[in-house]
Scaffold this active site. Structure first.
Site, PDB file in Angstrom:
ATOM      1  N   SER A  89       2.934   4.070   8.246  1.00 31.52           N
ATOM      2  CA  SER A  89       3.529   5.021   7.306  1.00 31.52           C
ATOM      3  C   SER A  89       4.298   6.151   7.973  1.00 31.52           C
ATOM      4  O   SER A  89       4.104   6.465   9.148  1.00 31.52           O
ATOM      5  CB  SER A  89       2.444   5.601   6.405  1.00 31.52           C
ATOM      6  OG  SER A  89       1.971   4.624   5.513  1.00 31.52           O
ATOM      7  N   ASN A 114       0.844  -1.188   0.000  1.00 34.48           N
ATOM      8  CA  ASN A 114       0.000   0.000   0.000  1.00 34.48           C
ATOM      9  C   ASN A 114       0.882   1.242   0.000  1.00 34.48           C
ATOM     10  O   ASN A 114       1.639   1.450  -0.949  1.00 34.48           O
ATOM     11  CB  ASN A 114      -1.091  -0.038   1.074  1.00 34.48           C
ATOM     12  CG  ASN A 114      -0.638  -0.299   2.489  1.00 34.48           C
ATOM     13  OD1 ASN A 114      -0.201  -1.404   2.816  1.00 34.48           O
ATOM     14  ND2 ASN A 114      -0.764   0.692   3.366  1.00 34.48           N
ATOM     15  N   ASP A 115       0.821   2.095   0.993  1.00 34.13           N
ATOM     16  CA  ASP A 115       1.384   3.442   0.930  1.00 34.13           C
ATOM     17  C   ASP A 115       2.862   3.492   0.537  1.00 34.13           C
ATOM     18  O   ASP A 115       3.687   2.755   1.092  1.00 34.13           O
ATOM     19  CB  ASP A 115       1.281   4.127   2.294  1.00 34.13           C
ATOM     20  CG  ASP A 115      -0.083   4.054   2.924  1.00 34.13           C
ATOM     21  OD1 ASP A 115      -0.970   3.389   2.367  1.00 34.13           O
ATOM     22  OD2 ASP A 115      -0.262   4.660   3.993  1.00 34.13           O
ATOM     23  N   PRO A 116       3.224   4.424  -0.355  1.00 30.57           N
ATOM     24  CA  PRO A 116       4.644   4.765  -0.519  1.00 30.57           C
ATOM     25  C   PRO A 116       5.111   5.532   0.708  1.00 30.57           C
ATOM     26  O   PRO A 116       4.397   6.397   1.223  1.00 30.57           O
ATOM     27  CB  PRO A 116       4.659   5.643  -1.772  1.00 30.57           C
ATOM     28  CG  PRO A 116       3.296   6.240  -1.835  1.00 30.57           C
ATOM     29  CD  PRO A 116       2.360   5.232  -1.230  1.00 30.57           C
TER      30      PRO A 116
END
Length: 577
Positions: free
Chosen positions: A123, A62-64
């Site tokens: 994140s 998912n998130d960078p």
């Protein structure tokens, strides 16, 4: 079709030798689950796995997180499940590149191994300190079952290693914890820090009460001890703010970017809205005395701009000191089912990196795929001065189009044929597109059918619909849509229409469109990057060399293809896949 690997550059050969036997220890030991009989064969076909978008060989992403440039290498960290194709067991996976297009995976950089992140490493962002050392701020989960969130810090174990393969976590973690009265389960995703007046500052996303999303502001003199400011940088009654991002802009129209600590007269504040799963931003002023951010548009918090009007979330920008630009990275989840993802053995991709800058109007950002992507262009065809009559379509032939880059300039000669815009739709572009999809004829509607089968049983439409001006002296209203409702005959797919208005003057009849077509993703840029839409699609017929490309006209006025150029896209080095 030109999907072979590019010839390896010397830096890739060197790195592969360095990492021989080390990369993908986690990945290679895992295999996709056997596909249930209910899963269509096309879904698990390797021809639906993207060719040039970022993804690991297997499993969920998912998130960078924490993108940065260090000692000749671009680094990208990302939320990753090493054990399967659904969310869970999250670590910070780590890949490196010298061009943001060809990627090599390293071992995960951050894993749950200290008390303040033992239940999850979520994140965060990277900051380059004055001595050139990078630091990572990230959210840790330190209690079971309730997702109690704190902020941690990590540093490279060996700062002389350009690949930053090992990271250490100081004993003084966590560096920020929720205080009494704060919602500890909605307190996450620290930003890149910026420095001014002897203090570092960072933002952390949060939620106050049931509705107020906010960007908590923290200060530190030493990047070790962080103290929360009395008030947030900004807040609004929108719901939880995830993955906040805050950065300065150059003057309108200037494409160069600024380092996060460089002062400016204009800033962007972005958040990922947990309620809608979209990324929103405003352009505004940062008052460094009061330490508050004020959007230029007073209603901007509630009628906000989006980076992308499609499947694009949890984005992160960073300043690239090599080419002096700000680069935007974002996550696109799957639009199929969990059952399908488990059968495939993978889920999630990242959008193509985009350069972002302030539009000459000063009202919004412009976005464009980074120039390095053009190195993947192969065989091409061109079409010029081709008229497409009302109700007709024109096929672009001479190349494979299931993995392609298409740029087209279009011209409509009869804007007087445009429909009136029904005020009942207000500014709801998505609802308008749902009611006025690509197959609804009449008025002025034109664009591309991509990933289309020969008989048009399957097709994904990327198109414009033009409406009459709302009042005397006003410009025509331009709606840009991606309509995947006929993209696949496979069952159990989420196929929403995505749409955004394009703030452009089409009075001359001219408009441009660029679409990046990559097997199961269509990423489009309207009017030079004013409006962007990414959509996930899963054709069952229009796969490989059975995918076709058309320019269509479902309106009442002639459309001219002033110029179209399409390229087959080669496959880059992609994390060993």
């Amino acid at each position: 079709m030109g999907t072979r690997l590019l010839a390896l550059a010397p830096w890739l050969l060197l790195l592969l030798l360095q990492l021989a036997g080390a990369s993908h220890v986690v990945h290679r030991s895992l295999e996709a689950e056997q596909a249930p009989s209910s899963v269509p064969a096309s879904i698990v076909s390797p021809l639906l796995r993207t060719g040039y978008h970022f993804q690991p060989p297997m499993n969920w992403i998912n998130d960078p997180n924490g993108p940065l440039y260090y000692k000749g290498w671009y680094h990208l960290f990302y939320q990753y499940n090493p054990k399967g194709a659904v969310w869970g067991n999250i670590v910070w996976a780590h890949s490196v590149s010298q061009d943001l297009i060809n990627w090599i995976a390293l071992e995960p950089a951050i894993k749950p191994d200290i008390p303040s992140d033992q239940y999850g490493c979520w994140s965060g962002s990277a900051t380059i300190l004055p001595d050139g050392t990078p630091a990572i701020l990230y959210t840790g989960i330190d209690r079971p079952n309730i997702n109690y969130q704190v902020q941690n810090i990590a540093f490279p174990k060996n700062a002389s290693d350009p690949l930053l393969r090992e990271w250490v976590k100081p004993a003084y973690n966590p560096v920020a914890t929720p205080e009494p009265g704060m919602n500890a389960t909605q307190f996450r995703d620290p930003t890149t820090a910026w420095y001014a007046d002897g203090h570092w500052r960072m933002l952390v996303g949060g939620l106050k009460g049931a509705r107020r999303g906010l960007a908590y502001l923290y200060r530190s003199r030493d990047f070790k001890t962080w103290v929360r400011a009395k008030h947030p940088l900004h807040s609004a009654l929108t719901g939880m703010w995830e993955c906040p991002d805050f950065f300065p802009l150059q003057a309108p129209g200037l494409q160069a970017g600024l380092d996060t600590s460089v002062p400016s007269s204009k800033y962007v504040l972005k958040n990922s809205l947990d309620l809608t799963r979209y990324d929103y931003y405003t352009v505004g002023i940062y008052n460094k005395v009061t330490e508050r951010y004020v959007p230029d548009n007073p209603a901007g918090d509630y009628h906000r701009l989006r980076y992308d009007y499609g499947n694009f979330y949890a984005s992160k920008t960073f300043f690239d000191p090599v080419k002096h630009r700000r680069i935007l990275l974002g996550w696109a989840n799957e639009s199929d089912s969990v059952t399908y993802d488990k059968a495939k053995g993978w889920a999630g991709i990242h959008a193509i990196p985009r350069k972002v800058w302030l539009d000459p109007s000063g009202k919004q950002l412009l976005q464009w795929p980074i120039e390095e992507l053009e190195k993947l262009r192969g065989k091409s065809v061109s079409v010029s001065d081709k008229v497409v009559k009302p109700g007709e379509h024109f096929q672009v032939t001479g190349l494979g189009t299931y993995q392609a880059d298409v740029e087209v300039s279009l011209e409509v000669s009869g804007l007087e044929k445009a429909e009136a815009l029904d005020p009942a739709f207000g500014d709801d572009a998505e609802r308008l597109c749902g009611a006025k999809g690509a197959d609804v004829r009449g008025g002025v509607v034109f664009g591309l059918w991509v990933l289309a089968s020969a008989g048009l049983e399957e097709k994904t439409a990327v198109f414009f619909r033009v409406f009459k001006p709302a009042g005397h002296g006003a410009k025509p209203v331009v709606l840009m849509c991606t309509d995947p409702t006929k993209s696949s005959l496979s069952p159990d797919l989420y196929k929403p229409t995505f749409a955004g208005f394009v703030d452009t003057d089409i009075s001359s009849g001219k408009i441009s469109l660029r679409s990046l077509i990559d097997r199961s993703v269509v990423e489009s840029f309207g009017a030079g990057g004013k409006t962007c839409i990414l959509s996930r699609v899963y054709p069952s017929m229009a796969i490989g060399d059975k995918a076709h490309l058309y320019v269509f006209n479902n309106g009442e006025a002639d459309i001219k293809i002033s110029h179209l150029k399409a390229w087959e896209m080669k496959k880059p080095l992609m994390n060993g896949a």
